[in-house]
Design an enzyme around this catalytic site. Structure first.
Site, short mmCIF file in Angstrom:
data_model
loop_
_atom_site.label_atom_id
_atom_site.label_comp_id
_atom_site.label_asym_id
_atom_site.label_seq_id
_atom_site.Cartn_x
_atom_site.Cartn_y
_atom_site.Cartn_z
N GLY A 25 45.24 42.47 33.27
CA GLY A 25 44.66 42.51 34.62
C GLY A 25 45.64 42.17 35.72
N GLY A 28 46.78 38.70 35.03
CA GLY A 28 47.31 38.61 33.67
C GLY A 28 48.71 39.17 33.51
N ASP A 48 43.51 41.54 25.68
CA ASP A 48 42.62 42.12 26.68
C ASP A 48 41.79 43.21 26.01
OD1 ASP A 48 41.38 42.75 29.18
OD2 ASP A 48 43.23 42.18 30.22
N ARG A 95 37.10 39.31 43.16
CA ARG A 95 36.20 39.45 44.31
C ARG A 95 36.53 40.70 45.12
NH1 ARG A 95 35.83 34.66 48.26
NH2 ARG A 95 37.97 34.13 47.72
N ARG A 101 32.91 33.56 45.45
CA ARG A 101 33.30 33.40 44.05
C ARG A 101 32.06 33.33 43.16
NH1 ARG A 101 37.26 30.33 46.77
NH2 ARG A 101 39.40 30.94 46.32
N ASN A 108 31.46 37.11 34.91
CA ASN A 108 32.52 36.24 34.41
C ASN A 108 32.01 35.13 33.51
OD1 ASN A 108 34.22 37.89 35.78
ND2 ASN A 108 35.00 36.36 37.20
N ASN A 133 37.15 32.85 37.84
CA ASN A 133 36.20 32.29 38.80
C ASN A 133 34.75 32.64 38.45
OD1 ASN A 133 37.49 30.76 40.87
ND2 ASN A 133 38.56 32.62 41.50
N ASP A 164 45.29 26.25 45.15
CA ASP A 164 44.90 25.51 46.36
C ASP A 164 46.03 24.57 46.79
OD1 ASP A 164 42.36 26.70 46.29
OD2 ASP A 164 41.60 25.17 44.94
N HIS A 191 36.93 24.36 43.39
CA HIS A 191 37.80 25.50 43.66
C HIS A 191 37.02 26.63 44.31
CE1 HIS A 191 41.19 28.18 43.26
NE2 HIS A 191 40.55 29.00 42.46
#
Length: 330
Positions: A25, A28, A48, A95, A101, A108, A133, A164, A191
C-alpha cells in the site's frame, strides 16, 4: 543526530525479523523501503492481499543485508509471521476528503482484527506496531483479540502516533527557525483530532508562543492529517511522512530490544496514567517492549484543559474497538 538515523548498534544482536502487513500500500511500500535500508533488520517479511511478490522482488535487489520475502493472500499470512520479532501493520484503507479517521472504522476494524488474530497464532511474543487508523480503536481491537488467545502482553502492543510528534517537531522548528532534527515535542492522548495533545510546554529546546499562536499551532498539529488529505484531493492520505514516522518508531524499538539504553518514544498503549484505559505518553523502551511509562509530566493549564476535553471522545473510540471484538466470531 537525526531522529531517523539508525546507526549500526554497538550491540551484536541486530538480527531482527520484521514483518510489514499491508506492504503493497501507500504507506507499506515506502515503509518497507526504509526498513530494507536499515542494518537493524536481517529479515523483512512483506504481506498483502495484492502485489507483494513484485514489491518483494524489487526491494530484494537493494544492496543491504535484509533478506526480503513476499507473501500473498490469507493462505500465506502464517508463513509471513512465523518467527517475527516485530510486526508493523499499515494495512487498511486511507481517508478521502471529508472523512474522519473514525469513518474508516468498519473496514479497518475487520482488517486489524484478522491480522491481530494471525499474530496471536503465529508470533504471539512479537512486538505489534499498529499504524492502521483509527488507532484510538484499532489498538483496543488488537489487545482484545490477543486476550482471546491468552497471549496479550500490554508491553508489546503499540499504536504508532509518531507522526504527530514528527509534525509537532517540524512545525515548531519552522516557527522558531530551529533544526527540526534537534526539536522534541512530546505528544500525548490519542491519534485523532482533538485527542492529539502536543505538549509544547515540555518541548526541548524550550520554546514559548503567545496564546493565540500556541492555539493555532496546536490546531495545526491536530489537523495536519486532514491538511494532507485535502492537498491530495482524493488520492489518499499521508503515506510518505507516515512511512518515515513508522520507520522511526520501529528503529527505536529495535534499538531498545538490542540493549540500547534511554530510548524514549510516545505511543498509544494500555495505560493507568489517566481515566482512559489507553493513552499515549512518552515511554522508555527496553528489551521486552515498554520498560517504563514516563507519564504525562508537568502540564500547563492550557494542556490540562486539552486533556480534560479529549477524554469523552477517547473513551468512546476505545469502547467502540472493544465492543467490535466482543461481538465478532474468531
Amino acid at each position: 543526530l537525526s531522529h531517523l538515523q539508525s546507526c549500526t548498534p554497538i550491540f551484536p544482536q541486530n538480527h531482527a525479523r520484521v514483518a510489514v502487513l499491508g506492504a503493497s500500500g501507500g504507506i507499506g511500500q515506502p515503509l518497507s523501503l526504509l526498513l530494507k535500508n536499515s542494518p537493524l533488520v536481517s529479515q523483512l517479511s512483506l504481506y498483502d492481499i495484492a502485489h507483494t511478490p513484485g514489491v518483494a522482488a524489487d526491494l530484494s535487489h537493494i544492496e543491504t543485508r535484509a533478506k526480503v520475502t513476499g507473501h500473498l493472500g490469507p493462505d500465506q499470512l502464517g508463513a509471513a509471521l512465523k518467527g517475527c520479532d516485530v510486526v508493523v501493520i499499515p494495512a487498511g484503507v486511507p481517508r478521502k476528503p471529508g472523512m474522519t479517521r473514525d469513518d474508516l472504522f468498519n473496514t479497518n476494524a475487520t482488517i486489524v482484527a484478522t491480522l491481530s488474530d494471525a499474530c496471536a497464532r503465529f508470533c504471539p511474543e512479537a512486538m505489534i506496531c499498529v499504524i492502521a487508523n483509527p488507532v484510538n480503536s484499532t489498538i483496543p481491537i488488537t489487545s482484545e483479540v490477543m486476550k482471546k488467545h491468552g497471549v496479550y502482553n500490554p508491553n508489546r502492543v503499540f499504536g504508532v502516533t509518531t507522526l504527530d510528534i514528527v509534525r509537532a517537531n517540524t512545525f515548531v522548528a519552522e516557527l522558531k527557525g530551529l533544526d527540526p532534527a534537534r526539536v522534541n515535542v512530546p505528544v500525548i492522548g490519542g491519534h485523532a483530532g482533538k485527542t492529539i495533545i502536543p505538549l509544547i510546554s515540555q518541548c526541548t529546546p524550550k520554546v514559548e508562543f503567545p496564546a493565540d499562536e500556541l492555539s493555532a499551532l496546536t490546531e495545526r498539529i491536530q489537523d495536519a492529517g486532514t491538511e494532507v488529505v485535502k492537498a491530495k484531493a482524493g488520492a489518499g492520505s499521508a503515506t510518505l511522512s507516515m512511512a518515515y514516522a513508522g520507520a522511526r518508531f520501529t528503529f527505536s524499538l529495535l534499538d531498545a530490544m538490542n540493549g540500547k539504553e534511554g530510548v524514549v518514544e510516545c505511543a498509544f498503549i494500555r495505560s493507568e496514567e489517566t481515566e482512559c484505559k489507553y493513552f499515549s505518553t512518552p515511554l522508555l523502551l527496553g528489551k521486552n517492549g515498554i520498560e517504563k511509562n514516563l507519564g504525562l509530566g508537568k502540564l500547563s493549564a492550557f494542556e490540562e484543559k486539552l486533556v480534560a476535553e479529549c477524554m469523552a471522545e477517547l473513551k468512546t473510540s476505545i469502547k467502540k474497538g472493544e465492543d467490535f471484538v466482543a461481538n465478532m466470531k474468531l
